[in-house]
Design a protein around this motif. Structure first.
Motif, PDB file in Angstrom:
ATOM      1  N   GLU A  33       1.465  -8.355  -2.680  1.00  0.00           N
ATOM      2  CA  GLU A  33       2.182  -8.445  -3.949  1.00  0.00           C
ATOM      3  C   GLU A  33       2.452  -9.909  -4.249  1.00  0.00           C
ATOM      4  N   TYR A  34       2.296 -10.265  -5.533  1.00  0.00           N
ATOM      5  CA  TYR A  34       2.520 -11.648  -5.936  1.00  0.00           C
ATOM      6  C   TYR A  34       3.073 -11.675  -7.355  1.00  0.00           C
ATOM      7  N   LYS A  35       3.587 -12.838  -7.748  1.00  0.00           N
ATOM      8  CA  LYS A  35       4.179 -13.008  -9.072  1.00  0.00           C
ATOM      9  C   LYS A  35       3.303 -13.935  -9.917  1.00  0.00           C
ATOM     10  N   ASP A  36       3.325 -13.678 -11.230  1.00  0.00           N
ATOM     11  CA  ASP A  36       2.554 -14.489 -12.164  1.00  0.00           C
ATOM     12  C   ASP A  36       3.375 -14.682 -13.434  1.00  0.00           C
ATOM     13  N   ILE A  37       3.263 -15.828 -14.035  1.00  0.00           N
ATOM     14  CA  ILE A  37       3.999 -16.147 -15.267  1.00  0.00           C
ATOM     15  C   ILE A  37       3.034 -16.048 -16.445  1.00  0.00           C
ATOM     16  N   ARG A  38       3.364 -15.162 -17.395  1.00  0.00           N
ATOM     17  CA  ARG A  38       2.564 -15.013 -18.607  1.00  0.00           C
ATOM     18  C   ARG A  38       3.490 -14.957 -19.806  1.00  0.00           C
ATOM     19  N   ILE A  76       4.986  -9.010 -11.886  1.00  0.00           N
ATOM     20  CA  ILE A  76       4.715  -8.729 -10.477  1.00  0.00           C
ATOM     21  C   ILE A  76       3.428  -7.913 -10.393  1.00  0.00           C
ATOM     22  N   PHE A  77       2.492  -8.354  -9.562  1.00  0.00           N
ATOM     23  CA  PHE A  77       1.208  -7.688  -9.396  1.00  0.00           C
ATOM     24  C   PHE A  77       1.013  -7.281  -7.941  1.00  0.00           C
ATOM     25  N   LYS A  78       0.217  -6.251  -7.758  1.00  0.00           N
ATOM     26  CA  LYS A  78      -0.222  -5.844  -6.424  1.00  0.00           C
ATOM     27  C   LYS A  78      -1.735  -6.035  -6.374  1.00  0.00           C
ATOM     28  N   ILE A 107       2.655  -4.152 -11.517  1.00  0.00           N
ATOM     29  CA  ILE A 107       3.698  -3.208 -11.069  1.00  0.00           C
ATOM     30  C   ILE A 107       5.077  -3.695 -11.507  1.00  0.00           C
ATOM     31  N   THR A 108       5.107  -4.564 -12.547  1.00  0.00           N
ATOM     32  CA  THR A 108       6.395  -5.094 -13.016  1.00  0.00           C
ATOM     33  C   THR A 108       7.306  -3.959 -13.479  1.00  0.00           C
TER      34      THR A 108
END
Length: 943
Positions: A519-524, A530-532, A555-556
């Protein structure tokens, strides 16, 4: 010589005349037959092409079904992968397997793909655990039969249990449909979970694809038939068994039903005549008009019709008879012209030859006749050195060269024919391979579009060298490129270095064949998501990795929903604890306040004691206010909901605030609501707005702007505030300020009781918690939108109704003193000994006769033994089988003249769901003797 000339002239004329009359009619008939045969050949070719299209369509139907079956297997396997992921995540996060299972089932229930297709899950007893149709979700369908009398779900469960997995065709309802349709489903057994997962496709969807292909076939035929002409204006046409013209060069007939066109020859519809001669081998002869002479049905036409059972089509040719004859007429005219020209030339030559020579010409003529008869070995036999000899030698040489050229030409034609035949076979094979490749490519693209583009994930498939072999549309959108621009490019060039660096560790793990999930985070768009990310290696026959599948799923929403659920559960637990504390504290305050008032009444002339009693009474009242706020937070505060005239309430609230807030704070209100009105307690709503306004005032010590706004909001999609909002109509009230905003800690704990950011005991910490409790008790929602140092916005979402309403006017109840209380009997029911003693003494001080008991069950046994009962004063929460409301309901039909007063430490609405009769008077703890007296008076006015 002249006689010879004229004799030869007559002979030649007779020969040419005989040749014309004996050959030209035959030639004309042959040419007519050739033209007619040509039209038949063209018709047979088009019929063969259409028949091939039909068989290709049937083959495509089978391939499409197989393709959909592969798609169903992929979808079920994807659901299996998702369940594995959820169970693994649950174990890592310390959740129970049941929580992970329920959350996964809810997500799978919402998944749609293809033509509104879905995934369903059943246990081994045919109980549907997950299904998007509420008619089946959570239902036992073991006895539910389809139209063909089959219990479909039990049958598929048995297939999965017996075979592990398999396909089954049956009849089932579409989502939101009332008619069953044929459906094919793939089911698979998962014994580790004790469930069967299945997904299906409706056969009508396949027929839609076939109909589209059939339409394309008609369009291809239409384009091809435009180029085909029989004779000069003859054409081909196609119509179906319902006499709908599918292809016709005349736009007035094309695409229309021509059953109303009547043949003047038979008086029948021309369509029926054409159908009658179909596949009989004979042409239909009839009269019709011409495009240049419309409406004049005097021209002969011929039509040959073939029937194609597969498509239920009739393919026909149509040509005017005079156009078929025109070619033969033209050929006859040209033969006649050539003959006349040849006759003239022959006469001229005859005249010359007859004047100079006779015999050599005769020899040459005889030789020429032999040559014309096919004897290319014939010789003139003339041997002379004059012009005639030269002509004879030249003629002989010409015949020899002609013989050699004919022999060479035959050989070349035969060789060329063989070469063309071989090339034609190669061309047909190449065309067949190209058609197969095109069909395979179309099916591959269809599978990708239906399965991968429908998934809520970014999907990339690479080879072992990290070159991209496939992406879905979501990934192409993410990198802002077309799919074709991404394929066969290195992965590290298609994504940012930062993302590639983050994924490198997973790629290193996948190279040896180990799957991984991160799982990781991304700024858009300035929003954290939050993505898996899942990496699945693909291996070839020797177990070496030849490709890696990369899936990134947002999966946000799941994380937000989980966080809001945890917060809601925590707030509910705090509310239950606060409500219990408030109830017990109200009993204590009732005892304290009652004793303080009693002491004040007995020692009213003792000024020194009064000086100590008054602060204690005020402190007790403040404690009662705190418990009231706690009850509001715990959703146990008594409410009187109604439809609110929001404009009037807001104007009155703003008038109150304008007198209470500093002048340096500007207040503004915008009302955008229409016919809908909020349904809530107007008094509590006003308290909530005032509380929020005072909080905003404290956030703007140097002044600022306070904005109130209201609008209608229809929720029909996912919306999360303090928790997920149920669909429906709401009134949204927003309170915005330009103050310092909430800190991170304040925003997280703003609604918790006793939490405050004010120092020095300036605040109780119950303002926002009271607002939160009121909103939740009103079945609404609340959220905080905050920008530190730029202000905050608090949004209230209250249920709305469309009936016109105004705020009910608060009429002050008239206080009637009861009739002479002396000697009147009052039954007191209270389980707390000290509270019962205080209330008993208050009633005795009012000169009532009092009988008290600690339970409703004992009161039921006492009441029949008592003389005329003047009033019942009972607590709501009592030990035993009956509570206070049930005791009052039992007493009312027994003694309709008895006054009933109910007392409680919190809202009667929480008393095990027991409703309260509006005829009863409710008195909230703590209370003074005067308030009890007034409650008995109000009870008197009710009866």
């Amino acid at each position: 010589m002249q006689r010879l000339f004229f004799a030869l002239l007559i002979i030649l004329s007779m020969i040419f005349t005989a040749l014309y009359f004996y050959s030209v009619p035959v030639i004309k008939k042959k040419v007519f037959d050739i033209e007619l045969t040509s039209s038949r050949i063209v018709l047979d070719s088009v019929f063969s092409l259409a028949n091939k299209m039909y068989f290709d369509t049937e083959k495509l139907r089978s391939q499409a079904l197989n393709s959909h079956k592969q798609q169903l297997q992929a979808v079920v396997e994807l659901a299996e992968s998702y369940l594995d992921t959820e169970y693994e995540k649950a174990r890592n996060q310390g959740k129970t397997e049941q929580q992970a299972r329920q959350q996964a089932f809810d997500t799978i229930r919402k998944l749609k793909y293809g033509s509104n297709d879905y995934i369903w899950i059943s246990d081994y007893n045919s109980v549907i655990l997950s299904h998007p149709d509420p008619r089946y979700h959570g239902q036992d369908v073991s006895e539910r039969l389809s139209n063909d009398g089959e219990a479909a779900i039990p049958t598929m469960v048995k297939i999965a249990l017996d075979q592990g997995q398999g396909f089954h065709q049956y009849q089932w309802f579409r989502l939101d449909a009332e008619r069953q349709q044929d459906k094919v489903s793939f089911v698979k057994n998962y014994p580790q979970w004790g469930i069967v997962i299945g997904s299906g496709v409706y056969l009508d969807d396949l027929e839609g694809d076939i109909a589209r292909i059939r339409k394309e076939a008609i369009q291809e035929l239409r384009e091809g038939l435009k180029e085909i002409r029989i004779a000069s204006s003859g054409y081909l046409f196609i119509f179906d068994a319902d006499t709908n013209m599918l292809v016709h060069p005349n736009p007035n007939i094309d695409g229309k039903n021509f059953l109303d066109l009547i043949s003047p020859s038979t008086g029948n519809p021309i369509a029926k005549d054409l159908i009658q001669v179909a596949d009989t081998g004979t042409e239909l002869s009839y009269k019709w008009d011409r495009p240049d002479d419309p409406g004049n049905y005097i021209y002969d036409k011929l039509s040959l019709v073939r029937y194609l059972p597969g498509f239920d089509w009739y393919i026909g040719s149509s040509v005017y008879v005079d156009e078929l004859r025109s070619s033969s007429e033209l050929l006859a005219e040209r033969i006649l012209t050539i003959a006349i020209i040849a006759l003239v030339i022959a006469l001229i030559l005859l005249l010359l030859f007859s004047q100079w020579v006779t015999r050599p010409i005769k020899q040459l003529a005889e030789t020429a006749v032999k040559v014309t008869e096919g004897d290319l070995s014939a010789k003139s036999g003339i041997r002379s050195d004059d012009e005639m000899g030269l002509l004879a030698r030249t003629f002989d040489d010409m015949v020899d060269r002609l013989r050699d050229n004919i022999n060479n030409l035959d050989s070349k034609v035969e060789h060329r024919t063989q070469v063309l035949a071989e090339k034609n076979l190669e061309l047909q094979d190449a065309s067949r391979k190209m058609a197969n490749a095109k069909q395979a490519l179309a099916l591959s693209e269809q599978r990708q579009r239906l399965i991968l583009d429908a998934l809520p994930a970014q999907i990339v498939f690479t080879d072992s060298d990290m070159n991209i072999l496939f992406v879905n549309q979501r990934f192409a959108d993410r990198v802002q490129r077309d799919k074709t621009a991404v394929i066969n490019r290195p992965l590290h060039k298609m994504i940012s270095p930062k993302i590639f660096s983050a994924i490198s560790k997973q790629l290193d793990e996948a190279q040896p064949g180990e799957p991984s999930i991160v799982e990781y985070k991304d700024i858009r768009d300035n929003k954290e998501l939050i993505f898996k990310r899942t990496l699945i290696p693909f291996c070839n026959a020797d177990n070496s990795v030849n490709g890696i599948l990369i899936l990134a799923i947002d999966i946000t929403a799941e994380k937000d929903a989980l966080r809001h659920l945890n917060e809601a559960q925590r707030m509910n637990a705090v509310g239950q604890m606060a409500g219990g504390l408030a109830h017990d504290f109200n009993n204590l305050l009732t005892i304290i306040l009652g004793n303080l008032y009693s002491a004040g009444d007995h020692y009213r002339h003792d000024d020194e004691l009064t000086r100590y009693l008054d602060p204690a009474i005020r402190a007790t009242r403040r404690g009662a206010d705190i418990t009231s706020r706690l009850l509001s937070f715990s959703r146990r505060q008594p409410l009187s909901p109604c439809l609110i005239d929001l404009e009037t309430l807001m104007n009155e609230t703003l008038q109150l605030l304008s007198n209470s807030l500093p002048d340096k704070i500007k207040i503004d209100f915008i009302n955008s609501t229409d016919a809908l009105s909020p349904f809530a307690d107007p008094g509590r709503l006003e308290d909530a707005l005032v509380n929020l306004a005072f909080n905003a005032r404290d956030a703007m010590p140097d002044g600022g702007e306070l904005r109130f706004s209201a609008c209608n909001l229809e929720v029909d999609s996912l919306l999360v505030m303090d928790e997920q909002v149920n669909p429906g109509n709401y009134i949204q009230i927003s309170i915005s300020d330009t103050g310092c905003g909430f800190s991170t800690l304040a925003q997280e704990q703003a609604f918790e009781p006793f939490f405050t950011t004010k120092t020095g005991g300036a605040g109780s910490g119950l303002g926002l918690s009271m607002v939160y409790g009121f909103v939740k008790q009103s079945k609404g929602y609340i959220s905080i939108e905050n920008e530190l140092s730029q202000g905050a916005t608090i949004r209230l979402l209250l249920p709305a109704r469309s009936e016109a309403a105004v705020i009910p006017e608060l009429v002050e109840a008239e206080t009637d003193h009861p009739q002479q209380a002396s000697g009147k009997l009052v039954l007191l029911v209270e389980d707390d000994h000290d509270v019962r003693a205080i209330i008993r003494q208050q009633l005795i001080d009012m000169e009532f006769d009092v009988i008290d008991t600690h339970s409703a069950d004992e009161a039921v046994r006492l009441i029949p033994l008592l003389p005329e009962l003047y009033a019942l004063v009972s607590d709501i929460m009592l030990p035993g089988e009956l509570n206070g409301i049930q005791l009052a309901d039992w007493l009312k039909p027994q003694d309709s003249q008895c006054r009933i007063v109910l007392i409680s430490g919190y809202s009667y609405q929480q008393s095990e769901g027991t409703p309260i009769d509006p005829a009863y008077t409710l008195l909230n703890k703590p209370f003074a003797a005067a308030e009890l007296k007034q409650a008995i008076s109000r009870a008197t006015r009710v009866l």
